[in-house]
Motif scaffolding. Structure first.
Motif, PDB file in Angstrom:
ATOM      1  N   LEU A  86       0.825  -1.207   0.000  1.00 18.41           N
ATOM      2  CA  LEU A  86       0.000   0.000   0.000  1.00 18.41           C
ATOM      3  C   LEU A  86       0.856   1.252   0.000  1.00 18.41           C
ATOM      4  N   GLY A  87       2.006   1.191   0.665  1.00 16.45           N
ATOM      5  CA  GLY A  87       2.930   2.321   0.625  1.00 16.45           C
ATOM      6  C   GLY A  87       3.489   2.546  -0.768  1.00 16.45           C
ATOM      7  N   LEU A  88       3.816   1.462  -1.465  1.00 22.12           N
ATOM      8  CA  LEU A  88       4.322   1.581  -2.830  1.00 22.12           C
ATOM      9  C   LEU A  88       3.271   2.187  -3.756  1.00 22.12           C
ATOM     10  N   LEU A  89       2.013   1.867  -3.495  1.00 27.66           N
ATOM     11  CA  LEU A  89       0.916   2.378  -4.324  1.00 27.66           C
ATOM     12  C   LEU A  89       0.496   3.790  -3.941  1.00 27.66           C
ATOM     13  N   GLY A  90       1.009   4.289  -2.814  1.00 30.19           N
ATOM     14  CA  GLY A  90       0.612   5.619  -2.365  1.00 30.19           C
ATOM     15  C   GLY A  90      -0.664   5.631  -1.556  1.00 30.19           C
ATOM     16  N   ARG A  91      -1.081   4.466  -1.071  1.00 35.15           N
ATOM     17  CA  ARG A  91      -2.299   4.289  -0.266  1.00 35.15           C
ATOM     18  C   ARG A  91      -3.523   4.951  -0.885  1.00 35.15           C
ATOM     19  N   PRO A  92      -3.854   4.559  -2.120  1.00 30.99           N
ATOM     20  CA  PRO A  92      -5.061   5.102  -2.764  1.00 30.99           C
ATOM     21  C   PRO A  92      -6.324   4.514  -2.131  1.00 30.99           C
ATOM     22  N   ARG A  93      -7.458   5.096  -2.444  1.00 31.15           N
ATOM     23  CA  ARG A  93      -8.728   4.619  -1.896  1.00 31.15           C
ATOM     24  C   ARG A  93      -9.108   3.283  -2.516  1.00 31.15           C
TER      25      ARG A  93
END
Length: 350
Positions: A174-181
């Motif tokens: 999720l950190g790699l993805l930028g924690r999107p919704r």
């Protein structure tokens, strides 16, 4: 000379006894103040529950069965004592919100050793262009905790491999993805007795000191999550205590545009490790592979340093807690989608 920060340990099971206690004793800014575990009267600095709270440690580390985390953290926070909780922090977003409210002005931190790994930092610093697809996995050849222990009971653990290993994977991914919704999620869980891809006899997590057990295992030993997020990001995550691999392996594959990154190694303490951990990058007309050091337990050294910073008031714990909320949301949604929602205790005595 500044006085050492006094640490209290709630629970004296494997994680507190073998992971946190030796590191606390070695750390120049930390000192063991108290331990409470009704089943470990011979633990160092052992105290009753009342004595433990009256000792007023500067920070308390909770390493107890999953279903007790929220109640114990709440009780300590109510005394105005900052708390560090082993993953999973809790078993629902409702519990998370209650804990976050009680932590205001006090402090609440989740143990997040995986995101403190140097190889993860290297990967995060060389991401391809988005939107990204991340495939994250932590597969053990055989490493099921002792059958019949709290770890393998749904009422006390909540979930199995997906909650245990998957928490770390989700936190990193999720950190790699930028924690999107989160938009959609699907999940598949394999419980003991299901088809085993490798056909071999699964082993136990011997490095934890787990002995062979004969009790029930009513949590999943292998779980997969597929999630889609706002903006087009995707995640496929698999966590397995037993699987088809011969070597315990953690892998992150990150794809975006025409580029690809692959990080392969072994999280945790298993001695059955990838021989040559590496970060590989593909791009248009380019290829690069870098081998990386992977000393066992180094991420937990980094986590203890973060605990010292947290206890001294120099760590932004509110930002870290907000990041952990996304992990709670993903895993709660995944278990619900699988048809096996995380079990919540009616009450937990402290």
């Amino acid at each position: 000379m500044t006085a050492a920060l006094r640490v209290g340990l709630l629970g004296y099971g494997w994680v507190n006894r073998t992971v946190w206690l030796p590191r606390i004793r070695r750390h120049p800014r930390l000192d063991l103040a108290a331990v409470h575990d009704p089943e470990a009267a011979d633990a160092p600095a052992a105290m009753s529950w009342t004595g433990f709270l009256d000792a007023r440690p500067d920070v308390v580390v909770i390493g107890t069965p999953n279903h007790t985390h929220a109640a114990l953290a709440s009780a300590v926070l109510e005394r105005g004592i900052p708390v560090v909780v082993e993953k999973p922090l809790c078993l629902s977003r409702a519990e998370f919100d209650t804990l976050a409210e009680r932590a205001r002005g006090v402090g609440l931190l989740v143990s997040r050793a995986a995101v403190r790994r140097e190889d993860i930092r290297r990967l995060a610093g060389t991401l391809p262009p988005g939107p990204l697809t991340v495939r994250a996995s932590w597969l053990r050849a055989g490493g099921v905790p002792r059958p019949g222990s709290w770890f393998t009971g749904r009422a006390t653990a909540g979930g199995g491999a997906l909650l245990d290993l998957g928490w770390h994977l989700a936190d990193v991914a999720l950190g790699l993805l930028g924690r999107p919704r989160l938009v959609t999620v699907a999940a598949e869980l394999r419980t003991p007795g299901g088809e085993h891809a490798g056909g071999h006899t699964p082993g136990r997590a011997a490095w934890r000191g787990d002995t062979a057990g004969t009790g029930p295992v009513d949590v999943e030993v292998d779980g997969t999550v597929r999630a889609e997020f706002e903006g087009g990001a995707r995640l496929v995550l698999r966590a397995a205590w037993e699987s088809e691999v011969a070597t315990d392996r953690t892998r992150f594959v990150v794809e975006g545009g025409a580029e690809r990154r692959v990080l392969t190694g072994t999280f945790g303490f298993s001695p059955n490790r990838v021989a040559e951990p590496a970060l590989t990058a593909w791009g248009p007309g380019s290829y690069r592979r870098v081998t990386l050091p992977d000393p066992v337990g180094r991420e937990y050294d980094a986590q203890v340093e973060a605990i010292a910073d947290f206890a001294s008031g120099t760590l932004d714990w509110e930002a870290e807690l907000a990041e952990s909320a996304a992990v709670v949301d993903l895993l709660e949604a995944a278990y619900r989608a699988s048809g096996r929602p995380l079990a919540l205790p009616e009450s937990t005595a402290v």
